[in-house]
Design an enzyme around this catalytic site. Sequence first.
Site, PDB file in Angstrom:
ATOM      1  N   PRO A  17       0.793  -1.232   0.000  1.00 44.43           N
ATOM      2  CA  PRO A  17       0.000   0.000   0.000  1.00 44.43           C
ATOM      3  C   PRO A  17       0.826   1.283   0.000  1.00 44.43           C
ATOM      4  O   PRO A  17       1.890   1.347   0.621  1.00 44.43           O
ATOM      5  CB  PRO A  17      -0.812  -0.110   1.297  1.00 44.43           C
ATOM      6  CG  PRO A  17      -0.108  -1.117   2.125  1.00 44.43           C
ATOM      7  CD  PRO A  17       0.548  -2.064   1.174  1.00 44.43           C
ATOM      8  N   ASN A  18       0.283   2.252  -0.708  1.00 46.58           N
ATOM      9  CA  ASN A  18       0.850   3.608  -0.811  1.00 46.58           C
ATOM     10  C   ASN A  18       2.130   3.696  -1.638  1.00 46.58           C
ATOM     11  O   ASN A  18       2.716   4.765  -1.753  1.00 46.58           O
ATOM     12  CB  ASN A  18       1.083   4.231   0.583  1.00 46.58           C
ATOM     13  CG  ASN A  18      -0.214   4.370   1.351  1.00 46.58           C
ATOM     14  OD1 ASN A  18      -1.181   4.919   0.820  1.00 46.58           O
ATOM     15  ND2 ASN A  18      -0.265   3.849   2.552  1.00 46.58           N
ATOM     16  N   ARG A  25       5.062  10.901  -2.540  1.00 47.07           N
ATOM     17  CA  ARG A  25       4.867  10.590  -1.124  1.00 47.07           C
ATOM     18  C   ARG A  25       6.168  10.800  -0.319  1.00 47.07           C
ATOM     19  O   ARG A  25       7.193  10.194  -0.650  1.00 47.07           O
ATOM     20  CB  ARG A  25       4.479   9.114  -1.056  1.00 47.07           C
ATOM     21  CG  ARG A  25       4.401   8.546   0.304  1.00 47.07           C
ATOM     22  CD  ARG A  25       4.287   7.020   0.254  1.00 47.07           C
ATOM     23  NE  ARG A  25       4.094   6.536   1.592  1.00 47.07           N
ATOM     24  CZ  ARG A  25       4.349   5.312   1.993  1.00 47.07           C
ATOM     25  NH1 ARG A  25       4.797   4.412   1.140  1.00 47.07           N
ATOM     26  NH2 ARG A  25       4.160   4.969   3.234  1.00 47.07           N
ATOM     27  N   TYR A  30      11.232   8.531   0.896  1.00 50.09           N
ATOM     28  CA  TYR A  30      11.118   7.515  -0.162  1.00 50.09           C
ATOM     29  C   TYR A  30      11.744   7.914  -1.501  1.00 50.09           C
ATOM     30  O   TYR A  30      11.749   7.116  -2.439  1.00 50.09           O
ATOM     31  CB  TYR A  30       9.646   7.122  -0.365  1.00 50.09           C
ATOM     32  CG  TYR A  30       9.037   6.534   0.889  1.00 50.09           C
ATOM     33  CD1 TYR A  30       9.472   5.308   1.374  1.00 50.09           C
ATOM     34  CD2 TYR A  30       8.052   7.211   1.605  1.00 50.09           C
ATOM     35  CE1 TYR A  30       8.942   4.762   2.534  1.00 50.09           C
ATOM     36  CE2 TYR A  30       7.513   6.684   2.771  1.00 50.09           C
ATOM     37  CZ  TYR A  30       7.961   5.457   3.228  1.00 50.09           C
ATOM     38  OH  TYR A  30       7.440   4.918   4.377  1.00 50.09           O
ATOM     39  N   ASN A  79       7.777  -5.885  -1.127  1.00 50.16           N
ATOM     40  CA  ASN A  79       7.785  -4.788  -0.165  1.00 50.16           C
ATOM     41  C   ASN A  79       6.344  -4.674   0.339  1.00 50.16           C
ATOM     42  O   ASN A  79       5.501  -4.056  -0.320  1.00 50.16           O
ATOM     43  CB  ASN A  79       8.218  -3.470  -0.824  1.00 50.16           C
ATOM     44  CG  ASN A  79       8.263  -2.334   0.187  1.00 50.16           C
ATOM     45  OD1 ASN A  79       7.826  -2.482   1.320  1.00 50.16           O
ATOM     46  ND2 ASN A  79       8.778  -1.192  -0.242  1.00 50.16           N
ATOM     47  N   ALA A  82       3.217  -0.932   4.678  1.00 49.58           N
ATOM     48  CA  ALA A  82       2.699  -0.907   6.057  1.00 49.58           C
ATOM     49  C   ALA A  82       2.281  -2.297   6.547  1.00 49.58           C
ATOM     50  O   ALA A  82       2.328  -2.588   7.758  1.00 49.58           O
ATOM     51  CB  ALA A  82       1.527   0.057   6.142  1.00 49.58           C
ATOM     52  N   GLU A 103      12.562  -9.814   1.087  1.00 42.83           N
ATOM     53  CA  GLU A 103      11.789  -8.657   1.570  1.00 42.83           C
ATOM     54  C   GLU A 103      12.606  -7.388   1.303  1.00 42.83           C
ATOM     55  O   GLU A 103      13.815  -7.380   1.570  1.00 42.83           O
ATOM     56  CB  GLU A 103      11.581  -8.830   3.085  1.00 42.83           C
ATOM     57  CG  GLU A 103      10.987  -7.629   3.792  1.00 42.83           C
ATOM     58  CD  GLU A 103      11.024  -7.797   5.331  1.00 42.83           C
ATOM     59  OE1 GLU A 103      11.631  -8.767   5.839  1.00 42.83           O
ATOM     60  OE2 GLU A 103      10.438  -6.921   6.001  1.00 42.83           O
ATOM     61  N   HIS A 105      12.700  -2.937   1.564  1.00 46.12           N
ATOM     62  CA  HIS A 105      12.136  -1.656   2.017  1.00 46.12           C
ATOM     63  C   HIS A 105      12.995  -0.535   1.470  1.00 46.12           C
ATOM     64  O   HIS A 105      14.228  -0.644   1.445  1.00 46.12           O
ATOM     65  CB  HIS A 105      12.094  -1.568   3.545  1.00 46.12           C
ATOM     66  CG  HIS A 105      11.249  -2.636   4.141  1.00 46.12           C
ATOM     67  ND1 HIS A 105       9.876  -2.590   4.088  1.00 46.12           N
ATOM     68  CD2 HIS A 105      11.580  -3.799   4.736  1.00 46.12           C
ATOM     69  CE1 HIS A 105       9.398  -3.678   4.654  1.00 46.12           C
ATOM     70  NE2 HIS A 105      10.408  -4.441   5.055  1.00 46.12           N
ATOM     71  N   ARG A 112      13.520   4.182  12.070  1.00 49.82           N
ATOM     72  CA  ARG A 112      12.334   5.031  12.081  1.00 49.82           C
ATOM     73  C   ARG A 112      11.527   4.811  13.371  1.00 49.82           C
ATOM     74  O   ARG A 112      12.092   4.458  14.391  1.00 49.82           O
ATOM     75  CB  ARG A 112      11.520   4.758  10.812  1.00 49.82           C
ATOM     76  CG  ARG A 112      12.325   5.063   9.546  1.00 49.82           C
ATOM     77  CD  ARG A 112      11.518   4.853   8.293  1.00 49.82           C
ATOM     78  NE  ARG A 112      10.370   5.749   8.254  1.00 49.82           N
ATOM     79  CZ  ARG A 112       9.376   5.628   7.365  1.00 49.82           C
ATOM     80  NH1 ARG A 112       9.405   4.668   6.451  1.00 49.82           N
ATOM     81  NH2 ARG A 112       8.366   6.470   7.391  1.00 49.82           N
TER      82      ARG A 112
HETATM   83  C1  DQA Z   1       8.286   0.780   3.620  1.00 49.74           C
HETATM   84  C2  DQA Z   1       8.408   1.017   5.133  1.00 49.74           C
HETATM   85  C3  DQA Z   1       7.066   0.826   5.822  1.00 49.74           C
HETATM   86  O1  DQA Z   1       7.210   1.022   7.231  1.00 49.74           O
HETATM   87  C4  DQA Z   1       6.067   1.821   5.297  1.00 49.74           C
HETATM   88  O2  DQA Z   1       4.802   1.616   5.885  1.00 49.74           O
HETATM   89  C5  DQA Z   1       5.977   1.826   3.815  1.00 49.74           C
HETATM   90  C6  DQA Z   1       7.190   1.638   3.009  1.00 49.74           C
HETATM   91  C7  DQA Z   1       9.581   1.103   2.853  1.00 49.74           C
HETATM   92  O3  DQA Z   1       9.688   0.680   1.709  1.00 49.74           O
HETATM   93  O4  DQA Z   1      10.451   1.797   3.382  1.00 49.74           O
HETATM   94  O5  DQA Z   1       4.930   2.110   3.256  1.00 49.74           O
HETATM   95  O6  DQA Z   1       7.989  -0.589   3.402  1.00 49.74           O
END
Ligand code: DQA
Length: 149
Positions: A17-18, A25, A30, A79, A82, A103, A105, A112
Amino acid sequence: MKRSWKKKNKILVIHGPNLHILGKREKNIYGDFTISELNLELKKIAHQHNYILETFQSNSEGEIVEKISNSNYDFLIINPAAYTHTSVAIRDAILSVEKPTIEVHISNIYKREEFRRKSLISDIVLGTITGLGKLSYILALYAAIKLQK
Ligand code: DQA
């Protein structure tokens, strides 16, 4: 003359998501690359190494679970965004398909807020790459290619 023919391996990249709004964003966290730019770069690298790469983004946990369970692929790069910190369903889906998984990120989840420091999938994947921006995905892809040779 007979040609040796090898079926191309397929790598599936899932963005949670997002991540569809990358580039807009929280750029300080990011970066300013978009998901289309990222996907294109990953596809080019995969193609150069004779792999097929499919990308999938969803804001819905159920859709991600279904994608993990119902698709044909040899290697998963994910990835979960959240959902990393909350989703037992995504963890169970990854466990059920028994496919090698990395995985990734973009940000360093250990640098964080406290709630981001817990990943529900880190202990069931081959490895985690976190905090290297776009490079987290690119390194994961090179690892996926290397590990399948
Ligand atoms: C994320 C880190 C997560 O905590 C966050 O909710 C994201 C992106 C990252 O790629 O850094 O949406 O997975």
